[in-house]
Design an enzyme around this catalytic site. Structure first.
Site, PDB file in Angstrom:
ATOM      1  N   LYS A  70       8.703  -8.189   3.409  1.00 17.50           N
ATOM      2  CA  LYS A  70       9.419  -7.018   2.885  1.00 17.50           C
ATOM      3  C   LYS A  70      10.245  -7.436   1.671  1.00 17.50           C
ATOM      4  O   LYS A  70      10.851  -8.517   1.655  1.00 17.50           O
ATOM      5  CB  LYS A  70      10.315  -6.470   4.004  1.00 17.50           C
ATOM      6  CG  LYS A  70      10.987  -5.136   3.720  1.00 17.50           C
ATOM      7  CD  LYS A  70      11.744  -4.645   4.972  1.00 17.50           C
ATOM      8  CE  LYS A  70      12.405  -3.301   4.794  1.00 17.50           C
ATOM      9  NZ  LYS A  70      13.080  -2.826   6.025  1.00 17.50           N
ATOM     10  N   SER A 145      11.950   1.981   7.274  1.00 15.22           N
ATOM     11  CA  SER A 145      11.878   1.568   5.892  1.00 15.22           C
ATOM     12  C   SER A 145      10.851   0.476   5.600  1.00 15.22           C
ATOM     13  O   SER A 145      10.506   0.256   4.447  1.00 15.22           O
ATOM     14  CB  SER A 145      13.254   1.074   5.443  1.00 15.22           C
ATOM     15  OG  SER A 145      13.640  -0.082   6.164  1.00 15.22           O
ATOM     16  N   SER A 169      13.539   0.556  11.612  1.00 16.06           N
ATOM     17  CA  SER A 169      12.665   0.347  10.453  1.00 16.06           C
ATOM     18  C   SER A 169      11.499  -0.607  10.642  1.00 16.06           C
ATOM     19  O   SER A 169      10.663  -0.720   9.751  1.00 16.06           O
ATOM     20  CB  SER A 169      13.481  -0.127   9.262  1.00 16.06           C
ATOM     21  OG  SER A 169      14.114   0.977   8.669  1.00 16.06           O
TER      22      SER A 169
END
Ligand code: GLN
Length: 478
Positions: A70, A145, A169
């Site tokens: 990420k 997310s 997330s």
């Protein structure tokens, strides 16, 4: 093996192929690199220029299987922007501990994945670099997310990926993309080098195709880190899940999250109930449990997380990193940099957080939210006296249409109804693929007491075999 055969292997299978000498790490890396460069979901913000300069050391447990990371993890010399304009082009001088640890174990960096800006969101539509598409249906969101990480793993452009979970997330995008996502116990994985959103909640974890891969990746993530004073490490080692049965396992279904009026879509609820029946066939018992304060979790979360965010994001002022918009004076530079650099959702959270921390309102909002948080932890402790795991659908809905909730922050926040309570309590929770509703993946969430990752993984493994989820829908749409 052809490139498409290579990218179909799970990470555990790929490690075995490499160890047998049937696949070279560089060949696997190139297959994934090509897939990552080729993908059209906007899952990646950066892809490695080539295989790592050095092949993995002999006997490295992860054998060279590449890793998607990420964007918000700092990676030395590689853009690390938390999908924000304010960090556009920022290349940190150091690497996050967990990324470094995994590289040392033989999982080199494949690419940086798209996400909601500063991990604030549930649909990946808050990225400054555009939304990610769901590989099952490109008109829909992948969740967020960690949407880029989830979409990449589901679509086969990464064998596995790192995400972070502050209120859901990792678990929610895993559910919406039909893969496995695990949020570990708070403190087991170092946060050093993770660009912070809400420090008392943020936790890194694996997004993988199956439960065995999640266990393998987690094994090499956990550990105390002197550079993160909240890291506590993991007692013992993360094992390899092998359970086939659930005999004696007591599953609690919290009435407050799954019962009447909880807002879980009928198709998602049907898939959830079907898995509860499977669990019973495997020997588990299923009963209703109570988490009396769980309905207040979202409200408490949306006070605490923005409060911490407003403080963490104060450092982005145009002086030290990323964007600087000159305006003659210092205050003007701060103001212009922050107003151009941050997106609307991030600004909303900074304003909410600053307000609830202000001296006149601190007790009424922040203090009260912290008291609710304590009660939620106590609810879980009480539930775990009678149950091994608390189980819920991961997300109340399947993946929704792009744009359908962007104008309604409260509707967006409701996505995290079932995942936020575990974050506030700091306890581990997994989401596993749980069959389809309307042709789209649903997730089954299991949460256990702190440090119960091994038991969670074992039970999830047994359920995963029984569910027999078909992943091909994420690939055939390409
Ligand atoms: N969707 C939640 C939020 O917007 C959770 C995000 C997360 O876990 N990082 O804050």
């Amino acid at each position: 093996m052809t490139a498409s055969d290579l990218t179909r292997l799970t990470a555990v299978e790929a490690v075995a192929e490499i160890e047998r000498g049937d696949v070279a790490p560089s060949e696997l890396f190139e297959a994934y690199r090509a897939a990552a460069l080729d993908e059209d979901l906007n899952a990646y913000l950066w892809v490695a220029e080539g295989p790592p300069a050095q092949s993995p050391p002999d006997g490295a447990p992860l054998a060279g299987v590449p890793l998607a990371v990420k964007d918000l993890f700092c990676t030395e010399g590689v853009p690390s922007q938390a999908a924000s304009k304010i960090l556009e082009g920022y290349r940190p001088p150091y690497t996050a501990s967990v990324v470094a640890r995994l590289a040392a174990a033989g999982a080199p960096l494949l690419g940086k994945t798209n996400q909601d800006e500063f991990a604030m969101g549930s649909s990946n539509e808050n990225s400054a670099f555009g939304p990610v598409l769901n590989p099952w249906d490109r008109t829909r969101v992948p969740g967020g997310s960690s949407g880029g990480s989830a979409a990449a793993v589901a679509a086969g452009s990464a064998p596995w990926a790192l995400g972070t979970d502050t209120g859901g997330s990792i678990r929610q995008p895993a559910a919406l993309c039909g893969i496995v996502g695990l949020k570990p116990t708070y403190g087991t994985v170092s946060r050093y080098g993770m660009i912070a959103f809400a420090s008392s909640l943020d936790q890194a974890g694996p997004l993988t195709r199956d439960v065995s891969d999640a266990a393998l990746l987690l094994r090499h993530m956990v550990g105390r880190d002197a550079r993160d004073s909240t890291s506590v490490g993991f007692p013992g080692a993360v094992g390899t899940p092998t359970a086939e049965r659930l005999d004696g396992i007591r599953l609690g279904v919290p009435e407050e999250l799954v019962g009447e009026g909880s807002g879980v879509e009928p198709g998602v609820l049907a898939a959830f109930n079907a898995t509860l029946e499977l669990a019973e066939e495997l020997g588990a018992s299923v009963e209703t449990c109570r988490l009396p304060h769980a309905p207040h979790a979202l409200s408490a979360y949306y006070v605490i997380a923005p409060a911490e965010a407003s403080s963490n994001l104060a450092r982005f002022d145009g002086v030290r990193y990323g964007l600087r918009v000159e305006d003659g004076g210092l205050v003007g530079m701060y103001t212009k940099t922050r107003s151009r650099g941050f997106g609307a959702e991030v600004k909303r959270r900074i304003m909410l957080g600053t307000y609830s921390l202000s001296s006149g309102y601190y007790d009424a909002y922040y203090g009260r939210a912290q008291r609710v948080r304590t009660k939620i932890s106590a609810d879980f402790r009480a539930a775990f006296e009678n149950f091994d795991f608390v189980v819920t659908p991961t997300s109340p809905s399947v993946a929704f249409e792009l744009g359908s909730k962007t104008d309604d922050p409260l509707a967006m926040y409701l996505n995290d109804f079932c995942t936020v309570p575990m974050s506030l309590a700091g306890i581990p929770a997994i989401s596993i693929p749980n069959g389809l509703s309307e042709g789209l993946p649903t997730g089954f969430q299991m949460a256990g007491p702190a440090f119960s990752e091994n038991r969670i993984l074992d039970a999830a493994f047994a359920l995963e075999q029984a569910i027999g989820f078909d992943h091909s829908g994420a690939r055939s749409a390409a």
